[in-house]
Design a protein around this motif. Structure first.
Motif, PDB file in Angstrom:
ATOM      1  N   SER A 440      18.806  -0.277  23.716  1.00  0.00           N
ATOM      2  CA  SER A 440      18.278  -1.212  22.697  1.00  0.00           C
ATOM      3  C   SER A 440      19.391  -2.733  23.610  1.00  0.00           C
ATOM      4  O   SER A 440      20.884  -2.489  22.626  1.00  0.00           O
ATOM      5  CB  SER A 440      17.821  -0.833  21.492  1.00  0.00           C
ATOM      6  OG  SER A 440      17.661  -2.048  20.344  1.00  0.00           O
ATOM      7  N   VAL A 441      18.745  -3.486  23.542  1.00  0.00           N
ATOM      8  CA  VAL A 441      19.662  -5.036  23.511  1.00  0.00           C
ATOM      9  C   VAL A 441      19.098  -5.885  22.738  1.00  0.00           C
ATOM     10  O   VAL A 441      18.104  -6.106  22.922  1.00  0.00           O
ATOM     11  CB  VAL A 441      20.294  -5.429  24.482  1.00  0.00           C
ATOM     12  CG1 VAL A 441      20.677  -6.271  25.102  1.00  0.00           C
ATOM     13  CG2 VAL A 441      20.523  -4.249  25.906  1.00  0.00           C
ATOM     14  N   ARG A 442      19.741  -6.622  21.532  1.00  0.00           N
ATOM     15  CA  ARG A 442      19.298  -7.305  20.553  1.00  0.00           C
ATOM     16  C   ARG A 442      20.454  -9.004  21.129  1.00  0.00           C
ATOM     17  O   ARG A 442      21.480  -8.751  21.411  1.00  0.00           O
ATOM     18  CB  ARG A 442      19.520  -6.923  18.994  1.00  0.00           C
ATOM     19  CG  ARG A 442      19.012  -5.587  19.328  1.00  0.00           C
ATOM     20  CD  ARG A 442      16.922  -6.009  19.396  1.00  0.00           C
ATOM     21  NE  ARG A 442      16.187  -5.765  18.660  1.00  0.00           N
ATOM     22  CZ  ARG A 442      14.925  -5.419  18.583  1.00  0.00           C
ATOM     23  NH1 ARG A 442      14.732  -6.876  19.154  1.00  0.00           N
ATOM     24  NH2 ARG A 442      13.935  -5.045  17.962  1.00  0.00           N
ATOM     25  N   LEU A 457      24.425  -4.097  21.126  1.00  0.00           N
ATOM     26  CA  LEU A 457      23.730  -3.193  22.499  1.00  0.00           C
ATOM     27  C   LEU A 457      23.408  -1.360  21.584  1.00  0.00           C
ATOM     28  O   LEU A 457      24.660  -0.984  21.491  1.00  0.00           O
ATOM     29  CB  LEU A 457      24.968  -2.918  23.756  1.00  0.00           C
ATOM     30  CG  LEU A 457      24.352  -1.873  25.101  1.00  0.00           C
ATOM     31  CD1 LEU A 457      23.537  -1.163  24.943  1.00  0.00           C
ATOM     32  CD2 LEU A 457      25.121  -1.527  25.778  1.00  0.00           C
ATOM     33  N   ALA A 458      23.380  -0.721  21.616  1.00  0.00           N
ATOM     34  CA  ALA A 458      23.038   0.533  21.569  1.00  0.00           C
ATOM     35  C   ALA A 458      22.538   1.844  22.839  1.00  0.00           C
ATOM     36  O   ALA A 458      22.360   1.627  23.501  1.00  0.00           O
ATOM     37  CB  ALA A 458      22.327   1.066  20.890  1.00  0.00           C
ATOM     38  N   LEU A 489      14.911   5.784  20.883  1.00  0.00           N
ATOM     39  CA  LEU A 489      16.234   4.149  20.104  1.00  0.00           C
ATOM     40  C   LEU A 489      15.693   3.189  19.877  1.00  0.00           C
ATOM     41  O   LEU A 489      15.334   2.843  20.886  1.00  0.00           O
ATOM     42  CB  LEU A 489      17.856   4.483  20.044  1.00  0.00           C
ATOM     43  CG  LEU A 489      18.230   4.444  21.586  1.00  0.00           C
ATOM     44  CD1 LEU A 489      18.690   3.059  20.987  1.00  0.00           C
ATOM     45  CD2 LEU A 489      18.942   5.457  22.074  1.00  0.00           C
ATOM     46  N   GLU A 490      15.615   2.433  18.932  1.00  0.00           N
ATOM     47  CA  GLU A 490      15.352   0.762  18.826  1.00  0.00           C
ATOM     48  C   GLU A 490      16.969   0.312  18.003  1.00  0.00           C
ATOM     49  O   GLU A 490      16.951   0.670  16.695  1.00  0.00           O
ATOM     50  CB  GLU A 490      14.284   0.690  18.881  1.00  0.00           C
ATOM     51  CG  GLU A 490      13.741  -0.609  18.436  1.00  0.00           C
ATOM     52  CD  GLU A 490      14.070  -1.565  20.136  1.00  0.00           C
ATOM     53  OE1 GLU A 490      14.737  -2.183  19.862  1.00  0.00           O
ATOM     54  OE2 GLU A 490      13.382  -0.764  20.926  1.00  0.00           O
ATOM     55  N   LYS A 497      21.093  -2.266  12.449  1.00  0.00           N
ATOM     56  CA  LYS A 497      20.011  -1.087  11.643  1.00  0.00           C
ATOM     57  C   LYS A 497      19.339  -0.067  13.288  1.00  0.00           C
ATOM     58  O   LYS A 497      19.186  -1.151  13.998  1.00  0.00           O
ATOM     59  CB  LYS A 497      19.114  -1.010  10.718  1.00  0.00           C
ATOM     60  CG  LYS A 497      19.156  -1.532   9.707  1.00  0.00           C
ATOM     61  CD  LYS A 497      18.121  -1.226   8.428  1.00  0.00           C
ATOM     62  CE  LYS A 497      19.068  -2.572   6.791  1.00  0.00           C
ATOM     63  NZ  LYS A 497      17.178  -2.222   6.443  1.00  0.00           N
ATOM     64  N   LEU A 498      19.597   1.083  13.386  1.00  0.00           N
ATOM     65  CA  LEU A 498      19.416   2.151  14.371  1.00  0.00           C
ATOM     66  C   LEU A 498      18.218   2.826  13.611  1.00  0.00           C
ATOM     67  O   LEU A 498      18.531   3.715  13.290  1.00  0.00           O
ATOM     68  CB  LEU A 498      20.531   2.528  15.024  1.00  0.00           C
ATOM     69  CG  LEU A 498      20.158   2.926  16.564  1.00  0.00           C
ATOM     70  CD1 LEU A 498      19.661   2.819  17.621  1.00  0.00           C
ATOM     71  CD2 LEU A 498      21.199   4.053  16.657  1.00  0.00           C
TER      72      LEU A 498
END
Length: 530
Positions: A440-442, A457-458, A489-490, A497-498
């Motif tokens: 997950s990338v924001r 990044l997660a 995952l997100e 928050k994850l």
């Protein structure tokens, strides 16, 4: 580079009616021609004439025919056009599609303007008959001398970035000046004494090409030493070279003479200039002006008799899946055209490397191409292009385009992130779990007060451990260990928050403080669908 005649934009006259100068706009949408009668003709990118306007003298008491236009250039934003005249003045006109042409700047000089370039915002560079090379600032409406010589300025050109200029003088001197040498360490000042006035002068990527009335073309190295000479002085069909233009990519140079255009192409493998077959056109007469479209696809030539001819420029052309046309206009530049919509994207190596095969992936939205040392990526919808350093790995990379802002590249256990529009990698981590649902990338998806860049990044370190990384700072925010295997995952939009799910369909939410909050056995529908 091959030249193919497309059309005649302006028909030649029976006698001398010289095209004095021409210019393409930076956005490729406008093309301007100025003739001996001091009228500027404006064409669109398809070669259709859309407008025209008459230039004006510096002083009306000398009449409207008391001067010639010797230089013309569009502003970097393509909204203005500068006109340099022999009656000692430069006018800057504001132009629009249907708007009246308005003079927004004028710069009075002490001698005739002989040539002109507009390399950067607010900065016009021009040469004078008295030998000075000067700068006009459209913001302050003032001009100043960059350097002075005692010899008439016959030609002026810039490098591909617009941060360096070359001037050719009547005594054969070629002078180089940098606003910014971009770390090259190249010297400034007098560079070389050419055997004749270098009316044909071009600054290519790997050398400087000069020619004139002795019918010889000389390629000079970065510090003025002779690299190659093309001697046509014994050819009875060849006459003096009058003008030259380098392609936007800097890897081709076209020189105009009488009834002929000569083309030089740079060979990256051999590191020399190679001459292509010249373009010979009977009754073309002397070529007086050349202008290359900024995307490299078109070249226009103006003649002594007032004609303007347009040529198509390409090394090779192919069609991809009957949906895209790929046109190589140089070794390092490819134009990708969508055949259904007509939109185009210019994919270019800024380091001059040869572009290898271009692929269109991710539901035919994203471009991927390799060079010997870099990787080129692009988004066709947003026209955001990137070039990052990349060592070849035999074509084993896997590309993931689920995120519209970032391309995820997985190779040999390493995940690399490249943000579209950036020429640096966003980050790189080691992981064996490459799946869009496990990454997950924001990237700046929601504005936050006091935070300019928010890039998180997660990803999975192993099947039960999640790591969260701040990509801006390049450090680990933290890790989360779980008792069961994670399969989804997100991160939320702010990256604070994850939400993740394990194989037993249990969902967990992690806040910024990394406190784990159990949601019992409740499974969110959105998570279940993933």
């Amino acid at each position: 580079m091959q030249l193919k005649h497309l059309r005649t934009l302006l028909s030649p006259q029976d006698g001398a009616a010289k095209v004095t100068c021409m210019a393409w706009s930076q956005n490729n949408a406008k093309f301007a021609v100025c003739t001996v009668d001091r009228v500027v003709l404006l064409y669109d990118e398809h070669g259709e004439r859309r407008d025209k306007f008459s230039t004006k003298p510096a002083d009306m008491k000398y009449g409207r025919k008391s001067y010639m236009v010797k230089g013309m250039a569009f502003s970097p934003d393509s909204t203005k056009i500068a006109i340099g005249q022999t009656d000692n003045i430069i006018y800057v006109y504001k132009i629009g599609e249907d708007d009246k042409k308005v003079i927004c700047n004028k710069f009075i000089q002490t001698s005739a303007v002989t040539c002109l370039q507009w390399p950067a915002e607010h900065i016009i560079v021009f040469g004078l008959a008295e030998g000075k090379v000067r700068l006009a600032n459209t913001k302050t409406n003032k001009s100043s001398t960059i350097y002075g010589t005692d010899s008439y300025v016959v030609s002026l050109t810039t490098n591909s970035s617009g941060k360096g200029i070359l001037s050719g003088h009547a005594d054969g001197t070629i002078v180089r000046y940098f606003f910014d040498d971009e770390g090259s360490g190249e010297s400034q000042g007098k560079l070389v004494n050419h055997p004749c006035p270098p009316y044909a002068l071009a600054w290519a990527t790997n050398s400087i090409v000069a020619a004139g009335c002795d019918s010889r073309i000389v390629a000079y190295g970065k510090e003025g030493h002779v690299l190659q000479t093309f001697d046509y002085s014994r050819d009875p069909q060849e006459r003096e070279f009058t003008t030259a233009a380098a392609s936007p990519g800097g890897q081709s140079v076209v020189l105009g003479s009488y009834d002929r255009l000569r083309v030089l192409n740079w060979s990256p493998r051999r590191s020399i200039w190679e001459e292509a077959k010249p373009k010979e056109i009977a009754n073309l007469y002397t070529v007086t002006a050349l202008a290359w479209k900024r995307d490299g696809s078109r070249l226009c030539a103006g003649t002594l008799c007032g004609g303007v001819e347009q040529f198509d420029c390409c090394l090779r052309r192919s069609v991809y899946k009957n949906k895209f046309e790929l046109t190589s206009v140089g070794p390092s530049q490819v134009i990708v055209k969508n055949l259904s919509s007509g939109t185009r994207v210019v994919l270019k190596s800024h380091y001059g490397y040869e572009v290898e095969e271009v692929k269109i992936l991710g539901k035919e939205r994203y471009l991927v191409a390799h060079t010997s040392d870099t990787l080129l990526l692009g988004d066709l919808n947003t026209n955001r292009l990137s070039e990052v350093a990349w060592q070849g790995s035999g074509g084993n990379e896997k590309y993931f385009f689920e995120n519209e802002n970032v391309c995820m590249i997985f190779n040999a256990g390493e995940l690399t992130l490249v943000e579209y529009g950036s020429n640096d990698t966003l980050g790189s981590v080691r992981t064996e779990f490459m799946n869009p649902h496990l990454i997950s990338v924001r990237i700046n998806e929601r504005r936050q007060r006091g935070m300019e860049d928010n890039k998180k990044l997660a990803y999975l370190v192993d099947i039960k451990t999640i790591a969260i990384v701040d990509l801006t700072g390049g450090y680990n925010i933290g890790t989360i260990s779980h008792e069961s295997r994670v399969d989804w995952l997100e991160l939320n939009e702010t990256g604070h928050k994850l939400l993740f799910r394990d194989r037993k369909l249990r969902v967990r939410r992690v806040t910024k403080a990394l406190a784990i909050e159990s949601l019992e056995d409740v499974v969110l529908p959105a998570a279940r669908d993933c």
